[in-house]
Design a protein around this motif. Structure first.
Motif, PDB file in Angstrom:
ATOM      1  N   VAL A   1     -17.978  20.347 -20.881  1.00 57.35           N
ATOM      2  CA  VAL A   1     -17.797  19.049 -21.525  1.00 57.35           C
ATOM      3  C   VAL A   1     -19.142  18.376 -21.778  1.00 57.35           C
ATOM      4  CG1 VAL A   1     -16.795  16.743 -21.269  1.00 57.35           C
ATOM      5  CG2 VAL A   1     -15.522  18.757 -20.485  1.00 57.35           C
ATOM      6  N   PHE A   2     -19.328  17.933 -23.022  1.00 50.50           N
ATOM      7  CA  PHE A   2     -20.506  17.172 -23.430  1.00 50.50           C
ATOM      8  C   PHE A   2     -20.041  15.897 -24.127  1.00 50.50           C
ATOM      9  CE2 PHE A   2     -21.752  21.540 -23.081  1.00 50.50           C
ATOM     10  CZ  PHE A   2     -23.060  21.521 -22.607  1.00 50.50           C
ATOM     11  N   VAL A   3     -20.888  14.878 -24.121  1.00 53.51           N
ATOM     12  CA  VAL A   3     -20.527  13.588 -24.709  1.00 53.51           C
ATOM     13  C   VAL A   3     -21.708  13.076 -25.539  1.00 53.51           C
ATOM     14  CG1 VAL A   3     -18.915  12.997 -22.869  1.00 53.51           C
ATOM     15  CG2 VAL A   3     -21.330  12.337 -22.649  1.00 53.51           C
ATOM     16  N   ASP A   4     -21.441  12.042 -26.364  1.00 54.96           N
ATOM     17  CA  ASP A   4     -22.562  11.462 -27.108  1.00 54.96           C
ATOM     18  C   ASP A   4     -23.463  10.675 -26.156  1.00 54.96           C
ATOM     19  OD1 ASP A   4     -20.553   9.525 -26.841  1.00 54.96           O
ATOM     20  OD2 ASP A   4     -20.725   8.790 -28.891  1.00 54.96           O
ATOM     21  N   THR A   5     -22.892   9.770 -25.359  1.00 56.78           N
ATOM     22  CA  THR A   5     -23.637   9.087 -24.302  1.00 56.78           C
ATOM     23  C   THR A   5     -22.774   9.048 -23.048  1.00 56.78           C
ATOM     24  OG1 THR A   5     -22.864   6.834 -24.789  1.00 56.78           O
ATOM     25  CG2 THR A   5     -24.765   7.633 -26.032  1.00 56.78           C
TER      26      THR A   5
ATOM     27  N   GLY B   1     -21.186   5.404 -22.444  1.00 55.84           N
ATOM     28  CA  GLY B   1     -20.097   5.082 -23.358  1.00 55.84           C
ATOM     29  C   GLY B   1     -18.855   5.907 -23.093  1.00 55.84           C
ATOM     30  N   ALA B   2     -19.032   7.205 -22.879  1.00 53.20           N
ATOM     31  CA  ALA B   2     -17.881   8.080 -22.664  1.00 53.20           C
ATOM     32  C   ALA B   2     -17.130   7.730 -21.393  1.00 53.20           C
ATOM     33  CB  ALA B   2     -18.339   9.534 -22.628  1.00 53.20           C
ATOM     34  N   GLN B   3     -17.848   7.426 -20.318  1.00 52.73           N
ATOM     35  CA  GLN B   3     -17.178   7.135 -19.058  1.00 52.73           C
ATOM     36  C   GLN B   3     -16.521   5.756 -19.047  1.00 52.73           C
ATOM     37  OE1 GLN B   3     -19.308   8.428 -15.376  1.00 52.73           O
ATOM     38  NE2 GLN B   3     -20.788   9.342 -16.804  1.00 52.73           N
ATOM     39  N   ALA B   4     -16.894   4.898 -19.997  1.00 55.91           N
ATOM     40  CA  ALA B   4     -16.282   3.579 -20.070  1.00 55.91           C
ATOM     41  C   ALA B   4     -15.161   3.509 -21.102  1.00 55.91           C
ATOM     42  CB  ALA B   4     -17.343   2.527 -20.418  1.00 55.91           C
TER      43      ALA B   4
ATOM     44  N   GLY C   1     -10.987   7.972 -23.857  1.00 56.77           N
ATOM     45  CA  GLY C   1      -9.732   8.171 -23.140  1.00 56.77           C
ATOM     46  C   GLY C   1      -9.640   9.502 -22.431  1.00 56.77           C
ATOM     47  N   GLU C   2     -10.045  10.589 -23.099  1.00 57.69           N
ATOM     48  CA  GLU C   2      -9.971  11.906 -22.467  1.00 57.69           C
ATOM     49  C   GLU C   2     -10.806  11.952 -21.196  1.00 57.69           C
ATOM     50  OE1 GLU C   2      -9.383  12.604 -26.895  1.00 57.69           O
ATOM     51  OE2 GLU C   2     -10.802  11.467 -25.670  1.00 57.69           O
ATOM     52  N   ILE C   3     -11.980  11.330 -21.246  1.00 61.82           N
ATOM     53  CA  ILE C   3     -12.887  11.368 -20.097  1.00 61.82           C
ATOM     54  C   ILE C   3     -12.428  10.396 -19.018  1.00 61.82           C
ATOM     55  CG2 ILE C   3     -15.267  11.069 -19.346  1.00 61.82           C
ATOM     56  CD1 ILE C   3     -14.822  13.427 -21.284  1.00 61.82           C
TER      57      ILE C   3
ATOM     58  N   GLY D   1     -19.024   6.898 -30.301  1.00 55.85           N
ATOM     59  CA  GLY D   1     -19.916   6.134 -31.173  1.00 55.85           C
ATOM     60  C   GLY D   1     -21.001   5.457 -30.377  1.00 55.85           C
ATOM     61  N   CYS D   2     -22.183   5.427 -30.954  1.00 57.04           N
ATOM     62  CA  CYS D   2     -23.347   4.862 -30.274  1.00 57.04           C
ATOM     63  C   CYS D   2     -24.148   4.067 -31.294  1.00 57.04           C
ATOM     64  CB  CYS D   2     -24.180   5.999 -29.683  1.00 57.04           C
ATOM     65  SG  CYS D   2     -25.783   5.508 -29.023  1.00 57.04           S
ATOM     66  N   SER D   3     -24.559   2.866 -30.913  1.00 56.94           N
ATOM     67  CA  SER D   3     -25.267   2.014 -31.868  1.00 56.94           C
ATOM     68  C   SER D   3     -26.620   2.591 -32.276  1.00 56.94           C
ATOM     69  CB  SER D   3     -25.434   0.606 -31.292  1.00 56.94           C
ATOM     70  OG  SER D   3     -26.108   0.628 -30.049  1.00 56.94           O
TER      71      SER D   3
END
Length: 314
Positions: free
Chosen positions: A238-242, A245-248, A251-253, A295-297
């Motif tokens: 599993v990889f994420v953009d940030t 953000g992903a842990q907050a 939904g899947e994470i 999404g990341c600013s």
């Protein structure tokens, strides 16, 4: 004041340039605070969401995006997501440009998925499945086809008529595409599965993922939404953009961590790690990889800067 319409943004942001700009942006970094979410009631319909997304790079630019998500807009023939962007000179505070945010958001989102794919999908990936029929669907197909030798695209949606419309759009862009009638079969046949939906319940089941598959999850952006089940999380690297953000928000994470299916330390890396070479992406041909973005600013800021550098429209 220069203003970029959606058509201006589309003309300025070709896929190869945007993917590489994002690669450089994540490698370089920027300040990208957590975005606040506000729930906005819509009488007789599902609640809407308002998001505020700031980012800045000292001595370069400050950016601020406002985003609205109205899940039932499809019944009106309107996009579910609306956005506007403000680019500010970080040395003077002067407004440098304004943007219609829809195309900016869609393109940077799809390009981030393509950037992740350069690390996580098999280099020889030829079969792409796009799940979802919204504005993002053709962008995801184009972006993935920029970084991998995609030969066939299948499109699945709850409404086959809308899937057929996306197939027509892709044909006009030179991508051979067909409608996927059976989602499970299409997932089992795909090298890359890219999902951009507003699903609240899983569409993709981990049992369907074949060795070597790459799963790209873009749509679910709140803790109560998800496009894939826990088994997909368990079977994949599993990889994420940030990470933040992903842990907050993802939904899947969020849900997998809450159920003990995934530990925070089990997240193999984010786009900062991948672009800086801090972690390895795909390690074996038969790895199942999963990229989850919310999404990341920083992505918006990079895209807006790239537009600005290519000649703003007055």
């Amino acid at each position: 004041m220069p203003h970029f319409s959606d058509s201006d943004v589309a003309a300025a942001l070709d896929w190869p340039s945007l993917v590489e700009a994002l690669r450089d942006g994540f490698r370089r970094g920027a300040t990208s605070p957590a975005r606040p979410h506000y729930t906005v009631p819509v009488p007789g319909e599902r609640d809407a969401t308002l998001l505020l997304m700031p980012a800045w790079s000292p001595g370069r630019y400050i950016g601020l995006k406002t985003v609205t998500v109205f899940p039932d807009n499809g019944t009106r023939g309107l996009p579910a997501v609306g956005a506007h962007y403000l680019l500010i000179d970080a040395r003077t505070g002067a407004i440098a440009a304004t943007f219609d945010g829809g195309e900016l958001t869609a393109r940077r989102t799809a390009a981030a998925s393509a950037l992740a794919s350069t690390f996580l999908s098999r280099p020889a990936s030829r079969r792409l499945l796009v799940v979802g029929t919204g504005r993002l669907a053709p962008k995801l197909a184009q972006a993935h086809a920029t970084v991998r030798p995609i030969e066939s695209v299948q499109v699945w949606g709850r409404d086959p008529g809308k899937a057929e419309e996306i197939v027509g759009v892709l044909a006009g862009l030179g991508l051979g595409a067909t409608v996927a009638g059976d989602l499970e079969r299409a997932v089992r046949e795909a090298d890359i599965i890219s999902c951009g939906t507003l699903a609240a319940e899983p569409l993709i089941h981990g049992a369907w993922l074949q060795p070597g598959a790459h799963l790209d999850l873009v749509g679910a952006f709140t803790p109560t939404m998800r496009e894939a089940d826990d088994e997909a999380i368990m079977r994949a690297r599993v990889f994420v953009d940030t990470r933040e953000g992903a842990q907050a928000e993802a939904g899947e994470i969020v849900q997998a961590i809450a159920r003990g299916v995934l530990l925070p330390q089990d997240i193999a890396g984010d786009l900062f790690d991948l672009t800086r070479g801090a972690v390895a992406g795909r390690m074996a041909d038969d790895d199942i990889t999963l990229f989850k973005s919310v999404g990341c600013s920083l992505e918006d800021l990079v895209a807006a800067e790239l537009c600005q550098g290519r000649g703003p429209r007055p």
